[in-house]
Scaffold this motif. Sequence first.
Motif, PDB file in Angstrom:
ATOM      1  N   LYS A   1       0.829  -1.208   0.000  1.00 50.47           N
ATOM      2  CA  LYS A   1       0.000   0.000   0.000  1.00 50.47           C
ATOM      3  C   LYS A   1       0.856   1.248   0.000  1.00 50.47           C
ATOM      4  O   LYS A   1       0.463   2.283  -0.506  1.00 50.47           O
ATOM      5  CB  LYS A   1      -0.904   0.001   1.236  1.00 50.47           C
TER       6      LYS A   1
ATOM      7  N   PRO B   1       1.695   2.398  -6.995  1.00 43.78           N
ATOM      8  CA  PRO B   1       0.890   3.519  -7.476  1.00 43.78           C
ATOM      9  C   PRO B   1      -0.590   3.205  -7.359  1.00 43.78           C
ATOM     10  O   PRO B   1      -1.005   2.044  -7.359  1.00 43.78           O
ATOM     11  CB  PRO B   1       1.324   3.677  -8.925  1.00 43.78           C
ATOM     12  N   LYS B   2      -1.367   4.263  -7.291  1.00 44.78           N
ATOM     13  CA  LYS B   2      -2.793   4.124  -6.973  1.00 44.78           C
ATOM     14  C   LYS B   2      -3.520   3.203  -7.944  1.00 44.78           C
ATOM     15  O   LYS B   2      -4.312   2.358  -7.553  1.00 44.78           O
ATOM     16  CB  LYS B   2      -3.460   5.493  -7.020  1.00 44.78           C
ATOM     17  N   TYR B   3      -3.227   3.361  -9.226  1.00 46.71           N
ATOM     18  CA  TYR B   3      -4.045   2.629 -10.192  1.00 46.71           C
ATOM     19  C   TYR B   3      -3.856   1.129 -10.069  1.00 46.71           C
ATOM     20  O   TYR B   3      -4.797   0.351 -10.263  1.00 46.71           O
ATOM     21  CB  TYR B   3      -3.726   3.108 -11.612  1.00 46.71           C
TER      22      TYR B   3
ATOM     23  N   LEU C   1      -3.159  -0.442  -7.249  1.00 42.24           N
ATOM     24  CA  LEU C   1      -3.877  -0.876  -6.045  1.00 42.24           C
ATOM     25  C   LEU C   1      -5.359  -1.029  -6.351  1.00 42.24           C
ATOM     26  O   LEU C   1      -6.015  -1.959  -5.889  1.00 42.24           O
ATOM     27  CB  LEU C   1      -3.686   0.147  -4.931  1.00 42.24           C
ATOM     28  N   ILE C   2      -5.851  -0.115  -7.167  1.00 45.67           N
ATOM     29  CA  ILE C   2      -7.274  -0.201  -7.518  1.00 45.67           C
ATOM     30  C   ILE C   2      -7.526  -1.468  -8.323  1.00 45.67           C
ATOM     31  O   ILE C   2      -8.517  -2.163  -8.133  1.00 45.67           O
ATOM     32  CB  ILE C   2      -7.698   1.057  -8.311  1.00 45.67           C
TER      33      ILE C   2
ATOM     34  N   ALA D   1      -7.682  -0.555  -3.067  1.00 43.09           N
ATOM     35  CA  ALA D   1      -8.063   0.845  -2.900  1.00 43.09           C
ATOM     36  C   ALA D   1      -9.238   1.099  -3.820  1.00 43.09           C
ATOM     37  O   ALA D   1      -9.486   0.339  -4.752  1.00 43.09           O
ATOM     38  CB  ALA D   1      -6.899   1.766  -3.232  1.00 43.09           C
TER      39      ALA D   1
ATOM     40  N   LYS E   1     -11.428   3.837  -6.297  1.00 45.23           N
ATOM     41  CA  LYS E   1     -11.221   5.029  -7.107  1.00 45.23           C
ATOM     42  C   LYS E   1     -12.134   6.129  -6.601  1.00 45.23           C
ATOM     43  O   LYS E   1     -13.318   5.921  -6.353  1.00 45.23           O
ATOM     44  CB  LYS E   1     -11.544   4.684  -8.548  1.00 45.23           C
TER      45      LYS E   1
END
Lengths: 320, 135
Positions: free
Chosen positions: B86, B90-92, B94-95, B100, B102
């Motif tokens: 985590k 990068p965020k994408y 994790l999504i 995570a 969006k």
Amino acid sequence: MSGQRESSETLARKDAPRLLALLKEMKEGLDVVKSKVEAITVKVKQDKFRTAEGISYLEAKHLLLLSYCQSIVYYLLRKAKGLSIEGHPVVRNLVEIRLFLEKIRPIDKKLDYQIQKLTKAAEGGPDEIITGDKKELNKSQTEEDPLKFRPNPDMLVSKSAPEEGAGGVYRPPKFAPTAMDDDDKISKKEKQALRREKALLQQSKQNSFVNELMSNFEDRPEEVREIVGAESRELTRYLAKREAKERQEEELFTRAPITRREKKLEKHMTKSRNGLLGMTDGFYDDVKMLPLEERENDGPTEYSAMERGGKRNKKRKARF
Amino acid sequence: MADSKAVTLRTRKFMTNRLLSRRQFVIDVLHPGRANVSKSELKEKLASLYEVKDANCIFVFKFRTHFGGGKSTGFGLIYDNLDAAKKYEPKYRLIRNGLATKVEKSRKQMKERKNRAKKIRGVKKTKAGDAAKKK
């Protein structure tokens, strides 16, 4: 015979004062050393200094120096008594030890900083803790303390700053050792021959016949790819470029974004034209490599990697 | 028709990245006769291959099929624990893994807010500012 003896006597008389001076120096040096060593041995006997678990390099070094001194003394003794030293093992011993000492000198230099730090810590350590004398500490900090080594950019000598020659002569800065190639000595013919060999090597890599020979030789496993008909040259080149790019990407653990042009190119390449792609490539290339006739000095090598005509030569779509 | 033909996984350039507490490598997938292999399937196979306890710590990305099909290459990462994942991913990604969610920000609203903030200079609270202007 007498003449020889006389000349040796005159020689001895000339060197006598020098010898005396040297001997005096030696005696003084030995006295100093003796006094120092005696002081230290007294202290060691009183168990003030621990002699175990020291830096083993230093131990080895002082043992070497000791044996060197011993050998020198023995050598001098023999000389003084007039005995010959031809082929005596002491000479060899001296030379060996001298060599060792010379070889370990760079290690000495490298360890110097550490040793100084250690000794300073050993003697200055308890003092610093007990006396909270800030003035002293400050003083030692403001002075240039070579034992607190830090990267010092001011000490950098700029590579590009040219040093003024004594007579105004310009001397180019030397960064790395370069070898002076005598390019003038290679004649034009030799250069051409070299170039021809290089071109030959490159062409042979692409020739199918030679490739088969090589893979037979090296016992390479046969790679079977699904190609219908002969593979065209542009396809192989495209694949080679793509593989090189992929290797680079794997190395850097990233991917380069694909442009619209690349997508178009890939679409063009994957279009199968019923295996007729390779037909229009040069037939003569394969035959060129075979040693059918003598082609030793055929003049300048032909550079036909990109056929003459360049852009105009690209296959055009027939428009009706 | 999930696994009609054998799918072979090979990892190359394996490196343990202690700084980011993960293992990273290049994955070669051989899938003759199939278009390509889904990422979830690859994650399962990697979990069994490397004996990872938590399959959520595996991330695979940037897969590309070779010319002619049958083989694709991509990158893979296996984190030591979920917290490291985590922290460093990068965020994408994790999504994609479901770690995570969006945040649905309306693009239009964001642009309008930015344009309003352009008129004000300094640390003045833009929120109070656009609340006042919105009316």
